[in-house]
Design an enzyme around this catalytic site. Structure first.
Site, short mmCIF file in Angstrom:
data_model
loop_
_atom_site.label_atom_id
_atom_site.label_comp_id
_atom_site.label_asym_id
_atom_site.label_seq_id
_atom_site.Cartn_x
_atom_site.Cartn_y
_atom_site.Cartn_z
N ASP A 8 0.84 -1.19 0.00
CA ASP A 8 0.00 0.00 0.00
C ASP A 8 0.89 1.25 0.00
OD1 ASP A 8 -2.77 1.12 0.24
OD2 ASP A 8 -1.69 2.21 1.80
N TYR A 38 3.17 9.90 0.76
CA TYR A 38 4.07 9.30 1.77
C TYR A 38 5.52 9.69 1.48
CZ TYR A 38 -0.11 6.47 2.71
OH TYR A 38 -1.40 6.06 2.99
N LYS A 52 -1.97 6.08 -4.69
CA LYS A 52 -3.10 7.00 -4.52
C LYS A 52 -2.80 8.37 -5.11
CE LYS A 52 -3.67 4.61 -0.11
NZ LYS A 52 -2.34 4.48 0.50
N HIS A 59 -7.10 9.56 -3.02
CA HIS A 59 -6.68 9.40 -1.63
C HIS A 59 -7.68 9.99 -0.63
CE1 HIS A 59 -2.71 8.95 0.83
NE2 HIS A 59 -3.75 8.71 1.59
N1 LIG Z 1 -5.93 5.99 2.74
C1 LIG Z 1 -5.54 6.71 3.77
O1 LIG Z 1 -5.92 7.89 3.94
C2 LIG Z 1 -4.65 6.10 4.79
C3 LIG Z 1 -4.52 6.70 6.05
C4 LIG Z 1 -3.72 6.07 7.00
C5 LIG Z 1 -3.06 4.90 6.67
N2 LIG Z 1 -3.16 4.37 5.40
C6 LIG Z 1 -2.43 3.14 5.02
O2 LIG Z 1 -2.66 2.14 6.00
C7 LIG Z 1 -1.42 1.72 6.55
C8 LIG Z 1 -1.59 1.28 8.00
O3 LIG Z 1 -2.12 2.32 8.78
P1 LIG Z 1 -1.25 3.16 9.81
O4 LIG Z 1 0.15 3.18 9.37
O5 LIG Z 1 -1.98 4.43 10.01
O6 LIG Z 1 -1.41 2.39 11.18
P2 LIG Z 1 -1.26 0.90 11.73
O7 LIG Z 1 -0.74 0.00 10.69
O8 LIG Z 1 -2.56 0.59 12.38
O9 LIG Z 1 -0.21 1.13 12.89
C9 LIG Z 1 1.12 1.43 12.62
C10 LIG Z 1 1.83 1.57 13.97
O10 LIG Z 1 1.80 0.30 14.63
C11 LIG Z 1 3.12 -0.11 14.97
N3 LIG Z 1 3.14 -1.58 14.84
C12 LIG Z 1 3.24 -2.32 13.70
N4 LIG Z 1 3.21 -3.63 13.98
C13 LIG Z 1 3.05 -3.75 15.32
C14 LIG Z 1 2.95 -4.84 16.18
N5 LIG Z 1 3.01 -6.10 15.73
N6 LIG Z 1 2.78 -4.60 17.51
C15 LIG Z 1 2.72 -3.32 17.98
N7 LIG Z 1 2.82 -2.23 17.19
C16 LIG Z 1 2.97 -2.44 15.86
C17 LIG Z 1 4.01 0.60 13.96
O11 LIG Z 1 5.30 0.83 14.48
P3 LIG Z 1 6.65 0.18 13.80
O12 LIG Z 1 6.70 0.62 12.39
O13 LIG Z 1 7.73 0.75 14.66
O14 LIG Z 1 6.49 -1.31 13.95
C18 LIG Z 1 3.27 1.94 13.82
O15 LIG Z 1 3.59 2.80 14.89
C19 LIG Z 1 -0.53 2.95 6.36
O16 LIG Z 1 0.85 2.67 6.53
C20 LIG Z 1 -0.91 3.35 4.96
O17 LIG Z 1 -0.29 2.50 4.02
C21 LIG Z 1 -3.96 4.95 4.49
#
Ligand SMILES: NC(=O)c1ccc[n+]([C@@H]2O[C@H](COP(=O)([O-])OP(=O)(O)OC[C@H]3O[C@@H](n4cnc5c(N)ncnc54)[C@H](OP(=O)(O)O)[C@@H]3O)[C@@H](O)[C@H]2O)c1
Length: 324
Positions: free
Chosen positions: A46, A51, A79, A112
């Site tokens: 993704d 980003y 996106k 996006h």
């Molecule tokens: N379309 C949109 O508007 C939009 C918005 C937000 C996100 N996204 C996409 O969705 C993806 C995921 O969402 P997100 O990045 O917001 O949040 P997430 O994946 O829910 O959480 C990421 C956080 O969790 C930590 N983490 C990862 N694995 C873990 C584990 N096994 N145990 C504990 N903590 C853990 C990561 O730290 P570390 O990296 O240090 O492990 C990071 O701080 C994004 O990266 C992006 O690609 C899209």
């Protein structure tokens, strides 16, 4: 090696259920994370122009294609950013994304956000009158969706979809064009189940990709992985809390895109566990009377002065989404 489950999209494409998120993954970090992920069996990435790390993703892809997998084995989503919503500039941004990634097509391209910024002033234009993000209040979602339809016709993207769209936004673009988005990527976790939106998307055969499945860490609130009930279910299943949260989204039929830049987590987040109905309900109960949306741009700094979701923080915003 297991490549995990896949879900059939309305186009007939298979989207792998677990993908690697890359938001807030820094250069260097993201290059390693993508390489580890593909080596571990991830086939869904993704990505997004905003980003600002797609070059590094491209560098990682060079290390794994063709030695680990072929380009066509990967499902790559990117996106269109808000500052390229205008039909005259959308294709140039897609071309830049393809160049950064070193590929000649995307599997899925999403709008996006249902928000346009003025074009030609970079990714984050600031309105000199108020110091906020410079919104383009003229370009509608329908204008942008028509541009996306044209992008699909070029063959540079195999499918088009949206992200952060509500039921009304989706109804508006379908009514004007007859073209149903293949996917809606939304924030989805036990604190934000979005049942009405999910039911509507199901009726329309729009696939849901769940972002921030672990609850992210944007609000300085405890991560969802720290929640006692989720830890209990994890202990019972001999799984990690993150695996339980990914499984919660999978139970609901989503693809789920946890982000990590830590080797062990990249690997363990990909290991799929199954929830029983009872475990699913226990995890869902964490969200009862605990509605939390982590990602509301009206709360960003500089702020986006627009009401997208009717969250309390958005109610004083000056602008509404221009659907048509
Ligand atoms: N379309 C949109 O508007 C939009 C918005 C937000 C996100 N996204 C996409 O969705 C993806 C995921 O969402 P997100 O990045 O917001 O949040 P997430 O994946 O829910 O959480 C990421 C956080 O969790 C930590 N983490 C990862 N694995 C873990 C584990 N096994 N145990 C504990 N903590 C853990 C990561 O730290 P570390 O990296 O240090 O492990 C990071 O701080 C994004 O990266 C992006 O690609 C899209």
């Amino acid at each position: 090696m297991s490549f995990g489950k896949v879900i059939k999209l309305s186009t007939g494409q298979d989207i792998p259920q677990i993908g690697l998120g890359t938001w807030l993954s820094k250069p260097q970090e993201v290059e390693h994370a993508v390489e580890w992920a593909v080596r571990a069996g991830y086939r869904h990435l993704d990505l997004a122009m905003i980003y600002e790390n797609q070059h590094e993703v491209g560098a990682a892809l060079k290390k794994v294609i063709p030695s680990v997998c072929k380009r066509e084995d990967l499902f790559m989503t990117s996106k269109l950013w808000n500052s390229s919503h205008q039909p005259q500039v959308a294709e140039a941004e897609l071309d830049e994304t393809l160049k950064q990634l070193g590929t000649d097509y995307l599997d899925l391209y999403l709008v996006h956000w249902p928000v346009a910024f003025i074009p030609g002033k970079g990714l984050n234009p600031i309105n000199p009158d108020n110091g906020q993000k410079h919104l383009d209040t003229e370009t509608s979602l329908v204008d942008t969706w028509k541009a996306m339809i044209k992008l699909k016709e070029t063959g540079k993207v195999k499918a088009i979809g949206v992200s952060n769209f509500t039921i009304d936004h989706i109804k508006g673009i379908i009514a004007a064009t007859g073209v149903v988005p293949v996917a809606n990527q939304i924030e989805a976790h036990p604190l934000l189940p979005q049942d009405d939106l999910v039911a509507f998307c199901k009726e329309q055969n729009i696939h849901i990709t769940a972002y921030s499945p672990l609850g992210n860490n944007l609000l300085n609130k405890p991560m969802l992985t720290e929640h006692a009930s989720i830890k209990e279910v994890a202990a019972k299943l001999d799984a990690t809390p993150a695996q339980v949260l990914v499984a919660w989204g999978a139970y609901r039929g989503y693809s789920v895109i946890p982000k990590s830049v830590q080797h062990e987590r990249v690997i363990s987040n990909f290991k799929q566990v199954e929830l029983s109905k009872e475990d699913y309900e226990k995890v869902s109960a964490v969200g009862h009377n605990n509605h939390t949306r982590y990602n509301t741009p009206a709360g960003y700094s500089p702020k986006w002065d627009i009401n997208l979701f009717d969250e309390p923080i958005e109610l004083s915003a000056t602008h509404k989404v221009k659907v048509q």
